[in-house]
Write a protein that holds these residues in place. Structure first.
Motif, mmCIF file in Angstrom:
data_model
loop_
_atom_site.group_PDB
_atom_site.id
_atom_site.type_symbol
_atom_site.label_atom_id
_atom_site.label_comp_id
_atom_site.label_asym_id
_atom_site.label_seq_id
_atom_site.Cartn_x
_atom_site.Cartn_y
_atom_site.Cartn_z
ATOM 1 N N SER A 1 13.617 2.019 4.959
ATOM 2 C CA SER A 1 13.266 3.272 4.275
ATOM 3 C C SER A 1 13.047 4.430 5.232
ATOM 4 C CB SER A 1 12.001 3.070 3.439
ATOM 5 O OG SER A 1 10.875 2.882 4.281
ATOM 6 N N GLY A 2 12.650 4.123 6.465
ATOM 7 C CA GLY A 2 12.294 5.175 7.405
ATOM 8 C C GLY A 2 10.916 5.761 7.162
ATOM 9 N N ALA A 3 10.091 5.052 6.389
ATOM 10 C CA ALA A 3 8.754 5.560 6.047
ATOM 11 C C ALA A 3 7.885 5.699 7.289
ATOM 12 C CB ALA A 3 8.078 4.610 5.058
ATOM 13 N N ALA A 4 7.187 6.841 7.365
ATOM 14 C CA ALA A 4 6.225 7.055 8.446
ATOM 15 C C ALA A 4 4.818 6.665 8.014
ATOM 16 C CB ALA A 4 6.240 8.519 8.875
ATOM 17 N N SER A 5 4.630 6.489 6.696
ATOM 18 C CA SER A 5 3.348 6.076 6.143
ATOM 19 C C SER A 5 3.607 5.061 5.045
ATOM 20 C CB SER A 5 2.587 7.267 5.554
ATOM 21 O OG SER A 5 2.396 8.284 6.501
ATOM 22 N N ILE A 6 2.751 4.045 4.953
ATOM 23 C CA ILE A 6 2.921 3.020 3.926
ATOM 24 C C ILE A 6 1.577 2.725 3.275
ATOM 25 C CG2 ILE A 6 4.966 1.947 4.942
ATOM 26 C CD1 ILE A 6 3.085 -0.192 6.109
ATOM 27 N N ASP A 7 1.674 2.174 2.072
ATOM 28 C CA ASP A 7 0.493 1.908 1.256
ATOM 29 C C ASP A 7 0.579 0.465 0.736
ATOM 30 O OD1 ASP A 7 -1.667 3.215 -0.878
ATOM 31 O OD2 ASP A 7 -0.334 1.796 -1.859
#
Length: 213
Positions: free
Chosen positions: A181-187
């Motif tokens: 995804s290239g996410a810089a933040s995850i939950d």
């Protein structure tokens, strides 16, 4: 680039301590009574007092009215309001203005077409969160269902505001989810629980470690 992690649904001091010790940058408190992660304002205030400067305390709400928001924020020191229901862009802007607080809006995703909603929300929210669309059943919660979506639909995409990836993340798949995804933040919420609503401190530590590699 280090990935920032939000541990959501904290409702016990042991879970909060594990999240902080492992390097979580966001701690989420759920103010939605149907959720097994729901926390009443008095306990939420105690948990929020554990959170040091530099870690953001997030309050999750589902289609709240202003009266309920005031009831919570008057007791609990929050840094960010997370809206996880069917709030319109206009309602997001209204809440942000009424409470003078940053707002993160969850976008429920099952296909690439669902991403179209993000553009309007990016104009009014401070952050976006892409979560799996809940299953079509009466008992399904707005989030925390442990269901991932196809992360490839986020690959290479950018928005005007920072965004966070959520939905079915676990110790086993978080590194892959970040890579795709290239996410810089995850939950994460249910992915660090040993039963619904009960965070496992060991799973929290393992997840934070896996997310940082």
């Amino acid at each position: 680039m280090s990935v920032q992690v939000k541990i959501c649904g904290i409702n016990h001091p042991d879970a909060a301590a594990a999240a902080l010790a492992g390097g979580a940058r966001f701690v989420g408190l759920v103010f939605f009574e149907r959720s097994p992660r729901h926390v009443a304002p008095p306990l939420a205030a105690e948990l929020a007092r554990m959170i040091p400067t530099g870690v953001r305390t997030v309050g999750l709400f589902v289609d709240p009215d202003n009266e309920y928001l005031e009831h919570v924020v008057s007791q609990v020191p929050l840094d960010l309001i997370q809206l996880h229901g069917d709030e319109s862009p206009a309602r997001v802007a209204e809440i942000k203005a009424a409470f003078s607080m940053p707002v993160m809006k969850a976008i429920k995703v099952s296909s690439v077409e669902d991403l179209a909603a993000a553009e309007a929300y990016a104009q009014v929210a401070d952050r976006l969160l892409f979560d799996a669309k809940p299953p079509a059943k009466v008992t399904a919660l707005p989030g925390g269902n442990g269901i991932p979506f196809d992360w490839t639909i986020l690959t290479g995409r950018t928005w005007a505001k920072p965004w966070m990836l959520s939905g079915g993340l676990t110790v086993a798949n978080v590194a892959e989810a970040i890579s795709i995804s290239g996410a810089a933040s995850i939950d994460v919420s249910s992915g660090v629980e040993d039963r619904p609503g009960h965070k496992d401190p060991d799973l929290i530590r393992d997840f934070l470690r896996a997310a940082s590699h």
